[in-house]
Design an enzyme around this catalytic site. Structure first.
Site, PDB file in Angstrom:
ATOM      1  N   GLU A 245       0.873  -1.404   0.166  1.00 36.45           N
ATOM      2  CA  GLU A 245       0.057   0.024  -0.321  1.00 36.45           C
ATOM      3  C   GLU A 245       0.897   1.473   0.045  1.00 36.45           C
ATOM      4  O   GLU A 245       0.795   1.964   0.871  1.00 36.45           O
ATOM      5  CB  GLU A 245      -0.900   0.158   1.151  1.00 36.45           C
ATOM      6  CG  GLU A 245      -2.032  -1.247   1.239  1.00 36.45           C
ATOM      7  CD  GLU A 245      -3.014  -1.174   2.132  1.00 36.45           C
ATOM      8  OE1 GLU A 245      -2.775  -0.655   3.272  1.00 36.45           O
ATOM      9  OE2 GLU A 245      -4.184  -1.922   2.069  1.00 36.45           O
TER      10      GLU A 245
ATOM     11  N   ASP B  84      -8.227  -9.090   4.431  1.00 38.67           N
ATOM     12  CA  ASP B  84      -7.874  -8.020   5.638  1.00 38.67           C
ATOM     13  C   ASP B  84      -9.101  -7.640   6.431  1.00 38.67           C
ATOM     14  O   ASP B  84      -9.891  -6.952   6.333  1.00 38.67           O
ATOM     15  CB  ASP B  84      -7.905  -6.691   4.421  1.00 38.67           C
ATOM     16  CG  ASP B  84      -7.380  -5.465   5.209  1.00 38.67           C
ATOM     17  OD1 ASP B  84      -7.001  -5.522   6.553  1.00 38.67           O
ATOM     18  OD2 ASP B  84      -7.476  -4.376   4.646  1.00 38.67           O
TER      19      ASP B  84
ATOM     20  N   GLU C 218     -12.850  -1.999  12.179  1.00 37.65           N
ATOM     21  CA  GLU C 218     -12.627  -1.336  10.745  1.00 37.65           C
ATOM     22  C   GLU C 218     -13.876  -1.860   9.863  1.00 37.65           C
ATOM     23  O   GLU C 218     -14.564  -1.120   9.225  1.00 37.65           O
ATOM     24  CB  GLU C 218     -11.477  -1.444  10.009  1.00 37.65           C
ATOM     25  CG  GLU C 218     -11.353  -1.046   8.369  1.00 37.65           C
ATOM     26  CD  GLU C 218     -10.011  -1.153   7.977  1.00 37.65           C
ATOM     27  OE1 GLU C 218      -9.227  -1.455   8.533  1.00 37.65           O
ATOM     28  OE2 GLU C 218      -9.951  -0.761   6.851  1.00 37.65           O
TER      29      GLU C 218
HETATM   30  C1  GCV Z   1      -2.819   0.778   8.631  1.00 37.21           C
HETATM   31  C2  GCV Z   1      -6.264  -1.998   5.443  1.00 37.21           C
HETATM   32  C3  GCV Z   1      -6.755  -0.870   6.231  1.00 37.21           C
HETATM   33  C4  GCV Z   1      -5.490   0.288   6.339  1.00 37.21           C
HETATM   34  C5  GCV Z   1      -4.458  -0.160   6.941  1.00 37.21           C
HETATM   35  C6  GCV Z   1      -3.753  -1.590   6.229  1.00 37.21           C
HETATM   36  C7  GCV Z   1      -2.976  -2.121   7.099  1.00 37.21           C
HETATM   37  O1  GCV Z   1      -5.867  -1.811   4.231  1.00 37.21           O
HETATM   38  O2  GCV Z   1      -7.667  -0.255   5.551  1.00 37.21           O
HETATM   39  O3  GCV Z   1      -5.962   1.258   7.141  1.00 37.21           O
HETATM   40  O4  GCV Z   1      -3.279   0.636   7.245  1.00 37.21           O
HETATM   41  O5  GCV Z   1      -4.794  -2.366   6.295  1.00 37.21           O
HETATM   42  O6  GCV Z   1      -3.257  -3.239   7.809  1.00 37.21           O
HETATM   43  O7  GCV Z   1      -1.603  -1.804   6.828  1.00 37.21           O
END
Ligand code: GCV
Length: 696
Positions: free
Chosen positions: A303, A382, A410
C-alpha cells in the site's frame, strides 16, 4: 453513510472501563477479607514494587473502604496482610514448595493464601517486576468478584511471549481506522505533554497482561518518520518509562526509507553498508534514551510504503538488516506479512489477492534471523467479518510468527455496531492447521509451543482513543479485554472471558450478566448475517469502509471482490480456480476444494456458486441471502430489547450511550439489508420466496 465522528474528552473525565472500582456492599465478605488486606508488605523495595503496592492500596480503599498500610521496613508483622515479593526472597520462599517455585515463569505469578489461627496472609510472588504487576491486577480482580479466600490459589503464566498492541495513531492526532476519538499520544504533530491518560492506559493494558505497545501507525509518513531521532526521543523515553512501570515495552513503527528521509543517503538498500551503518547508529541512539526498547514494526512494500523490493532485495534482506542492529540490545523486528500489490489486474483468473502473503513469504522460510517475527493478519485478505485462517500459519515452520487481530472494528461496524470479536478470534485460534499432524492449532503456533519459537505471539490493532469511554461503544471495551485475555491464555473459553469482563465492569446482577453475555456472544453472528454472510466480505463503501456498497473497492478498476454477475457469485479459489487452496495442508485443501465439504460460512470465499445452488438447509443461495439479511436486521431488535431490560440496572450515562448506538445499529442494519437485497434482486431477477419487500 459516513461514520459518526467521536469527540475526545478533557483529562479526568473518562471512565476506567473494567478498572472502575465500585464499593463492595457485602459486609460479610469485608469482615473475612480485612485481616488479609489491612497491611501490604513489600519485600523488594523498589520503584516497581511500590507502584504495585500503591495500585493494590488504591483498589482496596475504593472497594472495601479501608486504607492499608504499605510497609517496607525491616520490621514485618507477617501475621496479617498481603506479602508482595520476588522468588529468591528468603521470607517469601519459606511459604513456598519447591514445585510451586518451579512453576512460576518469567512473567508469571503465584497468589496463595495462608490462613491459620495466627496467620491471615495473601502471598503474591513472581520472578520479575512484570509478574508482580500482572499478579497485582489479578488479585484486585479476584477480590472484586469476592473470591473465596480459603481456596484462592493461582499460578498463572502467559502462554505467548509477545502480547502487543498496535496503534495506528498519526502525529496530527488522528487515528487510521480509529473510532473512539483522537490519539492519546500525539496531537498537532507533537508528542502530548501530559502523560496522565497514557498512564491510565498502561494500567488498563497491564491488567490484561499486555507487554508491548507500538504507539504510531504502520503507515509512517511525515513527522512520524522522525520519531526515531533525538527530536522526539526524549519525549518517547517518558512514554516508555510510563509503560515500563506496568511491564510494557515501547516499540516504534518505522519507514523503511528513513536513511533517505532522515539520513540524507541516496538509498535505503538493505545491503548497502552505509544504510546498515545509519541504522546501527540510529538504534544505538534509541537505546541510549530507551534502554529496554522493544524494537521496530515494519510495513514494507505494501500500500505505497517503501521496502526492499525497490532495490531488488527480499523481505528477509530488509528484516535481517534491521534485526542485526537490534540484536545487541535484545530488540526485535516485527515484519508485517500484509504485502500485496493493491493495483493488480484482477481480470487474470489466477491473480488473487488472497494468495499474496504466502507467495511473498513462504519461499523465505528459514531465511529470517532469530530476532525477526513475521506478523500475519488472521486471514489472507484484510480483517473481514469472516475469512479463512491465513495459510501462512503452519506454512512457515522456521519463522517466528505473530497473529495480527484487529480490535478496532474497521470492517465490523466501527464501534457503532455491537460486534464482539472474541467468538471469531476463538474460532481462529482453535483452527487445526494439520501442519505437524492433528492438533497443530493456530493457538499452539502463535504461542510458540508447536515449533519451539522464542519470539511469537499476538498483535492487536487498538480500538482506543481519547473518547470518554476509550472505545466509543462502551461494550467495545470487551474486545480489548478479550484480546489481552486470549493472548495471555488462548485456551480459555470466550464465555468465561466475556463473563469476567461483565462482572468487573457492570457488577454481578444476574439479569445484567445474562443479558450482556447474550448480546456479546451473539453480536458477531448477527452482524455477519445482515452484512456479508458466507465469506463474501467487503461490500463496504470505499475509503472509510462503513456502510454497504456492493461493488465498492478503492483500488481495483477491474471489478468487484465477489465477481457477482447475473448467474453466480463468489471466487473460485480451489486448486482448479485461482489455486489459493493449494497453500493449505492437503487435509484442508481437499475440504476447501469440495463445494459439498467446504464450511458453509466460507462458501463464497472458496467457490463461485450459482444463485440457484441449494445449501445444506435446502434453501437456494439467493433465498439464503435474502433470509440472512432480513433475519440479521431483525435480530438487532433482540439486542435492543436485551439492553432495554437493563434500564435502571446500569449507570445511566453508559446505558444511554449504548442505547443510542444500538438505535444507530438498527437503522444501519436496515440499510445494509435493503442495499444488499436490492442488489441481488436486480442482479438475478429472482424474487424473495416469502414475498417480502426488497426494493425499499
Ligand atoms: C494501516 C487496511 C486498512 C488500512 C491499514 C492496512 C494495514 O488496508 O484499510 O487502513 O493501514 O490495512 O493493515 O496496513
Amino acid at each position: 453513510m459516513e461514520h459518526v465522528k467521536q469527540k475526545g474528552v478533557p483529562q479526568n473525565q473518562y471512565t476506567m472501563c473494567w478498572l472502575d472500582y465500585k464499593r463492595c456492599e457485602d459486609e460479610e465478605y469485608l469482615k473475612k477479607v480485612i485481616p488479609f488486606i489491612s497491611n501490604i508488605f513489600i519485600l523488594d523495595n523498589n520503584y516497581y514494587f511500590r507502584n504495585a503496592a500503591l495500585e493494590l492500596k488504591e483498589a482496596i480503599k475504593n472497594i472495601f473502604g479501608v486504607e492499608p498500610n504499605i510497609q517496607t521496613t525491616s520490621y514485618l508483622d507477617f501475621h496479617h496482610g498481603t506479602l508482595i515479593g520476588k522468588l529468591g526472597n528468603e521470607v517469601i520462599e519459606k511459604f513456598l514448595e519447591k514445585e510451586e517455585k518451579e512453576q512460576i515463569g518469567n512473567e508469571g505469578f503465584l497468589i496463595k493464601v495462608v490462613a491459620t489461627k495466627t496467620q491471615n496472609i495473601i502471598l503474591l510472588v513472581a520472578k520479575t517486576e512484570s509478574g508482580i504487576i500482572y499478579g497485582t491486577f489479578e488479585l484486585i480482580n479476584r477480590l472484586r468478584v469476592k473470591s473465596n479466600l480459603s481456596s484462592l490459589y493461582i499460578i498463572e503464566n502467559p502462554k505467548a511471549p509477545l502480547r502487543v498492541i498496535n496503534h495506528w495513531d498519526n502525529m496530527d492526532g488522528s487515528i487510521e481506522r480509529g473510532y473512539a476519538g483522537s490519539s492519546i499520544f500525539f496531537s498537532n504533530n507533537r508528542v502530548k505533554r501530559s502523560l496522565k491518560r497514557v498512564r491510565d492506559y498502561a494500567r488498563l493494558l497491564a491488567s490484561i497482561g499486555i507487554n508491548g505497545v507500538v504507539i504510531n501507525n504502520v503507515n509512517v509518513r511525515g513527522k512520524a518518520i522522525w520519531l526515531i531521532t533525538p527530536k522526539y526521543l526524549p519525549e518517547l523515553s517518558e512514554i516508555a518509562e510510563t509503560f515500563r512501570l506496568y511491564g510494557i515495552k515501547l516499540y516504534i513503527s518505522i519507514n523503511f526509507a528513513s536513511p533517505i528521509y532522515i539520513g540524507g543517503l541516496s538509498t535505503a538498500d538493505p545491503l548497502d553498508p552505509d544504510v546498515f551503518k545509519w541504522w546501527q547508529e540510529t538504534v544505538k541512539t534509541i537505546y541510549s534514551y530507551i534502554p529496554d526498547f522493544g524494537g521496530f514494526l515494519v510495513k514494507a512494500d505494501s500500500e505505497f510504503n517503501p521496502g526492499p523490493y525497490v532495490y531488488g532485495r527480499s523481505h528477509a534482506d530488509g528484516a535481517n538488516m534491521l534485526a542485526r542492529t537490534l540484536l545487541p540490545y535484545g530488540g526485535v523486528v516485527i515484519w508485517r506479512a500484509f504485502v500485496y500489490n493493491c493495483l493488480q489486474d484482477w481480470r487474470d483468473t489466477k491473480t488473487d489477492r488472497a494468495k499474496a502473503a504466502y507467495e511473498n513469504f513462504k519461499p523465505l522460510d528459514g531465511e529470517f534471523l532469530d530476532n525477526v517475527v513475521l506478523q500475519i493478519k488472521y486471514g489472507p485478505m484484510d480483517f473481514q467479518v469472516r475469512e479463512p485462517v491465513s495459510p501462512l500459519f503452519g506454512g512457515m515452520e522456521k519463522t517466528n510468527q505473530m497473529i495480527e487481530l484487529q480490535i478496532t472494528q474497521e470492517y465490523t461496524g466501527q464501534q457503532i455496531h455491537l460486534c464482539y470479536l472474541g467468538t471469531l478470534w476463538k474460532e481462529i485460534l482453535e483452527f487445526d492447521t494439520y501442519c505437524k499432524g492433528k492438533g497443530s492449532y493456530i493457538k499452539r503456533i502463535v504461542d510458540g509451543s508447536l515449533f519451539g519459537w522464542k519470539y511469537c505471539g499476538f498483535a492487536g490493532v487498538s480500538n482506543i482513543g481519547s473518547s470518554i469511554n476509550w472505545t466509543g461503544h462502551d461494550l467495545a471495551q470487551a474486545n480489548l479485554w478479550t484480546f489481552g485475555k486470549l493472548a495471555w491464555n488462548p485456551d480459555r473459553s470466550v464465555e468465561d472471558i466475556a463473563k469476567e469482563w461483565i462482572l468487573l465492569t457492570f457488577g454481578d446482577d444476574k439479569k445484567v450478566v445474562e443479558n450482556i453475555l447474550w448480546m456479546l456472544l451473539n453480536s458477531h453472528r448477527i452482524y455477519e448475517k445482515y452484512t456479508t454472510p458466507l465469506g463474501l466480505g467487503w461490500m463496504v463503501n470505499p475509503g472509510h469502509h462503513y456502510g454497504p456498497n456492493p461493488e465498492g473497492y478503492e483500488y481495483s478498476k477491474w471489478g468487484t471482490y465477489h465477481r457477482a454477475d447475473t448467474k453466480a457469485i463468489g471466487v473460485d479459489r480451489t486448486s482448479k480456480g485461482t489455486g489459493y487452496t493449494l497453500q493449505y495442508h492437503p487435509h484442508w485443501q481437499k475440504i476447501f476444494d469440495d463445494i459439498e465439504k467446504c464450511p458453509e460460512n466460507l462458501l463464497l470465499f472458496f467457490h463461485r456458486v450459482p444463485y440457484t445452488y441449494r445449501l445444506k438447509s435446502g434453501k437456494t443461495l439467493i433465498q439464503f441471502m435474502y433470509d440472512s439479511h432480513f433475519e440479521g436486521a431483525e435480530e438487532v431488535d433482540v439486542l435492543i430489547q436485551k439492553w432495554e431490560e437493563l434500564r435502571g440496572k446500569i449507570d445511566e450515562d453508559i446505558f444511554n450511550r449504548v442505547s443510542e448506538r444500538l438505535k444507530m445499529q438498527k437503522e444501519h442494519a436496515i440499510e445494509w439489508r435493503d442495499v444488499i437485497n436490492t442488489y441481488f434482486y436486480r442482479k438475478t431477477g429472482i424474487p424473495d420466496e416469502k414475498g417480502r419487500l426488497i426494493y425499499p
